[in-house]
Design a protein around this motif. Structure first.
Motif, mmCIF file in Angstrom:
data_model
loop_
_atom_site.group_PDB
_atom_site.id
_atom_site.type_symbol
_atom_site.label_atom_id
_atom_site.label_comp_id
_atom_site.label_asym_id
_atom_site.label_seq_id
_atom_site.Cartn_x
_atom_site.Cartn_y
_atom_site.Cartn_z
ATOM 1 N N ARG A 103 13.395 78.628 17.319
ATOM 2 C CA ARG A 103 13.384 79.284 18.629
ATOM 3 C C ARG A 103 14.759 79.853 18.956
ATOM 4 N N ARG A 104 15.801 79.090 18.680
ATOM 5 C CA ARG A 104 17.172 79.537 18.935
ATOM 6 C C ARG A 104 17.489 80.796 18.140
ATOM 7 N N TRP A 105 17.128 80.807 16.859
ATOM 8 C CA TRP A 105 17.388 81.979 16.015
ATOM 9 C C TRP A 105 16.640 83.204 16.534
ATOM 10 N N LEU A 106 15.392 83.012 16.941
ATOM 11 C CA LEU A 106 14.591 84.129 17.442
ATOM 12 C C LEU A 106 15.214 84.730 18.701
ATOM 13 N N GLU A 107 15.552 83.867 19.656
ATOM 14 C CA GLU A 107 16.068 84.371 20.927
ATOM 15 C C GLU A 107 17.436 85.032 20.759
ATOM 16 N N LEU A 108 18.268 84.467 19.900
ATOM 17 C CA LEU A 108 19.575 85.082 19.664
ATOM 18 C C LEU A 108 19.416 86.402 18.909
ATOM 19 N N GLY A 109 18.438 86.452 18.016
ATOM 20 C CA GLY A 109 18.221 87.661 17.221
ATOM 21 C C GLY A 109 17.774 88.855 18.047
ATOM 22 N N VAL A 110 16.965 88.604 19.077
ATOM 23 C CA VAL A 110 16.449 89.714 19.894
ATOM 24 C C VAL A 110 17.338 90.001 21.099
ATOM 25 N N LEU A 111 18.414 89.247 21.234
ATOM 26 C CA LEU A 111 19.270 89.372 22.413
ATOM 27 C C LEU A 111 19.742 90.801 22.693
ATOM 28 N N VAL A 200 26.216 85.393 33.267
ATOM 29 C CA VAL A 200 26.691 86.092 32.069
ATOM 30 C C VAL A 200 25.669 87.146 31.645
ATOM 31 N N ILE A 201 24.387 86.805 31.749
ATOM 32 C CA ILE A 201 23.322 87.745 31.377
ATOM 33 C C ILE A 201 23.425 89.023 32.207
ATOM 34 N N LYS A 202 23.761 88.885 33.477
ATOM 35 C CA LYS A 202 23.845 90.055 34.358
ATOM 36 C C LYS A 202 24.929 91.034 33.922
ATOM 37 N N THR A 203 25.912 90.566 33.156
ATOM 38 C CA THR A 203 26.966 91.471 32.677
ATOM 39 C C THR A 203 26.456 92.367 31.553
ATOM 40 N N ARG A 204 25.378 91.920 30.892
ATOM 41 C CA ARG A 204 24.791 92.644 29.759
ATOM 42 C C ARG A 204 25.780 92.808 28.605
ATOM 43 N N ASP A 205 26.763 91.931 28.559
ATOM 44 C CA ASP A 205 27.742 91.912 27.471
ATOM 45 C C ASP A 205 27.141 91.088 26.331
ATOM 46 N N VAL A 206 26.734 91.761 25.258
ATOM 47 C CA VAL A 206 26.007 91.097 24.174
ATOM 48 C C VAL A 206 26.794 89.924 23.592
ATOM 49 N N ALA A 207 28.075 90.137 23.305
ATOM 50 C CA ALA A 207 28.888 89.079 22.695
ATOM 51 C C ALA A 207 29.022 87.877 23.628
ATOM 52 N N ALA A 208 29.262 88.143 24.905
ATOM 53 C CA ALA A 208 29.443 87.059 25.875
ATOM 54 C C ALA A 208 28.144 86.284 26.084
ATOM 55 N N VAL A 209 27.028 87.008 26.182
ATOM 56 C CA VAL A 209 25.739 86.343 26.388
ATOM 57 C C VAL A 209 25.349 85.560 25.137
ATOM 58 N N HIS A 210 25.612 86.138 23.969
ATOM 59 C CA HIS A 210 25.303 85.448 22.710
ATOM 60 C C HIS A 210 26.051 84.118 22.652
ATOM 61 N N LYS A 211 27.319 84.130 23.014
ATOM 62 C CA LYS A 211 28.137 82.915 22.990
ATOM 63 C C LYS A 211 27.604 81.882 23.986
ATOM 64 N N ALA A 212 27.306 82.332 25.205
ATOM 65 C CA ALA A 212 26.815 81.418 26.243
ATOM 66 C C ALA A 212 25.455 80.839 25.873
ATOM 67 N N LEU A 213 24.575 81.685 25.337
ATOM 68 C CA LEU A 213 23.230 81.241 24.976
ATOM 69 C C LEU A 213 23.280 80.281 23.790
ATOM 70 N N ASP A 214 24.140 80.588 22.825
ATOM 71 C CA ASP A 214 24.269 79.727 21.653
ATOM 72 C C ASP A 214 24.792 78.347 22.053
#
Length: 252
Positions: A103-111, A200-214
């Motif tokens: 699930r983690r891989w899927l959600e990070l992959g489509v981020l 963080v999601i509201k910033t739409r910054d892919v790198a920042a959201v990826h880090k926070a979500l991970d």
């Protein structure tokens, strides 16, 4: 035609006939299929044999029987996979950790796609979920807002298969023979974690959201493993050999 169906694999052959019929006639979800009696007459088999084959296809999610109406093509679903996994986890609960990782891989992959499609209406829906979640947490109510939060987020991709696969994860957790969902953490803490993630999601910054979500998923995985390890210890104790609770003694 009838002769070819008089084999030990009768039910399988009838099932295949029905599936081939659906494809050959370009039937879509919700399309009506011939009555069981008509199928039986066409194949030269008993209605009982057809009924058993239909039950098998119904269990696989291929068709549905509407009482009083007849047989219909069912919309695509992953219920059979979910049910099989739920049953398997009764014997191998450790597998849930690997499912969580998928699930983690899927959600990070489509981020990147999620953030690219994220609109203000979705932001408002996520905000509403968090507000309701906090109210329920303060009231001591166990809630499925966590599931709703991630469902709304990933639904923006418009990919129905992604949502179905991810939903299997949540349904598996709900069906586990022990309460993994209620991990040892304060409910309000979980809400606060998601509020920070939301900002963080509201910033739409892919790198920042990826880090926070991970980081969020890693924390969840670690807590999940602790719960499962504790569960394993409990089961080991409960299945200890007869007399293992007696005091040890030695022969002098």
């Amino acid at each position: 035609m009838a002769e070819s169906f008089r084999t030990p694999a009768l039910s399988k052959r009838i099932q295949q006939y029905i599936k081939d019929y659906i494809l050959a006639n370009d039937h879509r979800p919700g399309s009506a299929l011939p009555p069981e009696g008509e199928i039986a007459a066409t194949l030269g088999v008993s209605r009982t044999a057809v009924r058993e084959a239909v039950k098998a296809l119904e269990a696989l999610g291929v068709v549905e029987v509407r009482h009083g109406e007849g047989l219909y093509v069912r919309p695509f679903n992953l219920d059979a996979i979910r049910d099989h996994l739920s049953y398997s986890l009764d014997f191998d609960a450790d597998t849930v950790a690997e499912i969580y990782q998928v699930r983690r891989w899927l959600e990070l992959g489509v981020l990147p796609d999620v953030l690219a499609r994220l609109d203000e209406a979705t932001i408002d829906r996520l905000q509403a979920v968090l507000d309701q979640w906090e109210n329920e947490a303060r009231a001591g109510i166990w809630t499925e807002q966590d599931r709703r939060f991630h469902w709304i987020l990933n639904s923006v991709t418009g990919n129905r298969m992604l949502v179905l696969f991810l939903d299997i994860y949540w349904q598996l957790l709900n069906n586990l023979p022990y309460d993994v969902l209620k991990l040892p953490i304060d409910r309000l803490t979980t809400v606060e974690q998601h509020r920070k993630l939301f900002e963080v999601i509201k910033t739409r910054d892919v790198a920042a959201v990826h880090k926070a979500l991970d980081e969020h998923y890693i924390d969840q995985e670690q807590r999940l493993k602790r719960v499962m390890a504790a569960r394993g210890a409990e089961e080991t104790t409960s299945h200890a050999p007869l007399g293992s609770d007696l005091p040890a003694f030695s022969i002098h």
